[in-house]
Design an enzyme around this catalytic site. Structure first.
Site, PDB file in Angstrom:
ATOM      1  N   CYS A 118       0.724  -1.238  -0.022  1.00 19.51           N
ATOM      2  CA  CYS A 118       0.021  -0.037   0.225  1.00 19.51           C
ATOM      3  C   CYS A 118       0.814   1.236   0.111  1.00 19.51           C
ATOM      4  O   CYS A 118       0.279   2.250  -0.668  1.00 19.51           O
ATOM      5  CB  CYS A 118      -0.884  -0.116   1.273  1.00 19.51           C
ATOM      6  SG  CYS A 118      -0.079   0.144   2.686  1.00 19.51           S
ATOM      7  N   HIS A 259      -2.351   1.541   7.013  1.00 15.77           N
ATOM      8  CA  HIS A 259      -2.724   1.477   5.737  1.00 15.77           C
ATOM      9  C   HIS A 259      -2.364   2.726   4.938  1.00 15.77           C
ATOM     10  O   HIS A 259      -3.026   3.967   5.498  1.00 15.77           O
ATOM     11  CB  HIS A 259      -4.040   0.845   5.411  1.00 15.77           C
ATOM     12  CG  HIS A 259      -4.506   0.685   4.002  1.00 15.77           C
ATOM     13  ND1 HIS A 259      -3.554  -0.224   3.217  1.00 15.77           N
ATOM     14  CD2 HIS A 259      -5.540   1.058   3.163  1.00 15.77           C
ATOM     15  CE1 HIS A 259      -4.484  -0.229   1.751  1.00 15.77           C
ATOM     16  NE2 HIS A 259      -5.594   0.653   2.136  1.00 15.77           N
ATOM     17  N   ASN A 279      -8.400   4.311  -2.523  1.00 13.51           N
ATOM     18  CA  ASN A 279      -7.686   3.111  -2.245  1.00 13.51           C
ATOM     19  C   ASN A 279      -7.087   2.239  -3.435  1.00 13.51           C
ATOM     20  O   ASN A 279      -7.079   2.757  -4.358  1.00 13.51           O
ATOM     21  CB  ASN A 279      -8.744   2.367  -1.294  1.00 13.51           C
ATOM     22  CG  ASN A 279      -8.117   1.439  -0.266  1.00 13.51           C
ATOM     23  OD1 ASN A 279      -7.127   1.140  -0.284  1.00 13.51           O
ATOM     24  ND2 ASN A 279      -8.997   0.718   0.684  1.00 13.51           N
TER      25      ASN A 279
END
Length: 315
Positions: A118, A259, A279
């Site tokens: 990520c 994240h 995302n």
């Protein structure tokens, strides 16, 4: 009552088969029974949430047949200490709403897969956006290589598919640049760093936004995309579908962030002021890959550790 419960389970059982087909999953007979049970458990969570909250959850997304513990094992942002870096106060009046997607300055949603990368997707999304804003280009074709950063930033402190930090990505790009996706395509697995790739873009530095300062974060976003980190550990985030997301369970302190994502704007959703967050879990999660996170109370830490690249350029 029994009939209602039976219909509930049968209904979600049918949905499980659809979910398997839609997500191209392949399970053994035994594993399929286990995944179906987890799916049904998550379906109950969805139904309960959607009765109580204005934001909606769904079992349509990629993690619908995972336990929350399994899902959390994918969150691999690494926090080893308080990060340093220049904090730049912009001191400008930001507009009431910004959405860089509407201006064609956001590249398509990516999917990191099962690799804990990520940190590359959040940081590179911000870089791609800043390149489009400051230097031009086509948002549909601009695609920088996350693979390059997954494999080549270990000496800067990252750990491939086992996590890292976007600031380490920016440190590498400052010195070495970053290749195009077509020259160094994403595999979602660990390998060795290739030294034969040509850099396509570079940055001069990066700035941090003042911590927990939502006014300054709005100012930064009004000038371009911003790399942000969040606590994405709750089952509500796992199963998020739409609406103005708020979460009493998630934390916003620095060491709880697990994240890395990218803020592409802010505005009002369902009567609440929200960050528009991109995302890296494909378009099947959330609102076609995005989540609206309520600004008030620093939901899940969006404003805790934001940063963005500066001096961006094509090579």
């Amino acid at each position: 009552m029994f009939t209602f419960i039976l219909m509930f389970y049968i209904g979600y059982g049918i949905d499980f088969n659809t979910w398997v087909a839609n997500n191209n999953k392949h399970f053994t007979a035994v594993e399929s029974l286990r995944r179906r049970a987890i799916f049904n458990m998550n379906a109950r969570i969805v139904a309960e949430n959607n009765r109580k909250e204005t934001f909606k959850l769904s079992v349509d997304g990629p993690f619908a047949a995972m336990t929350n513990e399994e899902y959390n094992s994918l969150l691999k942002l690494k926090r080893s200490g308080e990060e340093k870096g220049e904090v730049r106060y912009l001191n400008i009046q930001a507009p009431k709403a910004v959405d860089w997607r509407k201006k064609g300055k956001v590249t398509p949603i990516r999917d990191q897969g099962n690799c804990g990368s990520c940190y590359t997707f959040g940081s590179i999304a911000a870089l791609e956006g800043r390149l489009l804003i400051e230097k031009g280009g086509d948002s549909e074709t601009l695609d920088l290589s996350e693979e390059h950063m997954v494999q080549c930033t270990r000496e800067d402190g990252n750990n491939g598919c086992n996590g890292g930090l976007g600031s380490n990505v920016y440190n590498y790009i400052m010195e070495n640049g970053i290749a195009k996706e077509s020259d160094y395509p994403y595999t979602g697995s660990d390998s060795t760093c290739r030294s034969d790739v040509k850099a396509f873009a570079k940055i001069k530095s990066y700035n941090r936004v003042a911590r927990n300062n939502e006014v300054e974060l709005k100012a930064a976003i009004s000038q371009g995309l911003v790399d942000v980190s969040i606590d994405a550990s709750s089952v509500q985030f796992q199963l998020y579908k739409s609406g103005a997301y708020t979460d009493k369970q998630c934390k916003n302190n620095y060491f709880a962030l697990n994240h890395e994502v990218c803020a592409v704007g802010y505005g009002v959703v369902d009567g609440k002021e929200c960050w528009i967050v991109r995302n890296s879990w494909g378009t099947g999660w959330g609102e076609k890959g995005y989540i609206n996170m309520v600004i008030e109370g620093n939901t899940c830490g969006v404003a805790t550790d934001p940063l963005y690249p500066t001096g961006v350029e094509y090579l």
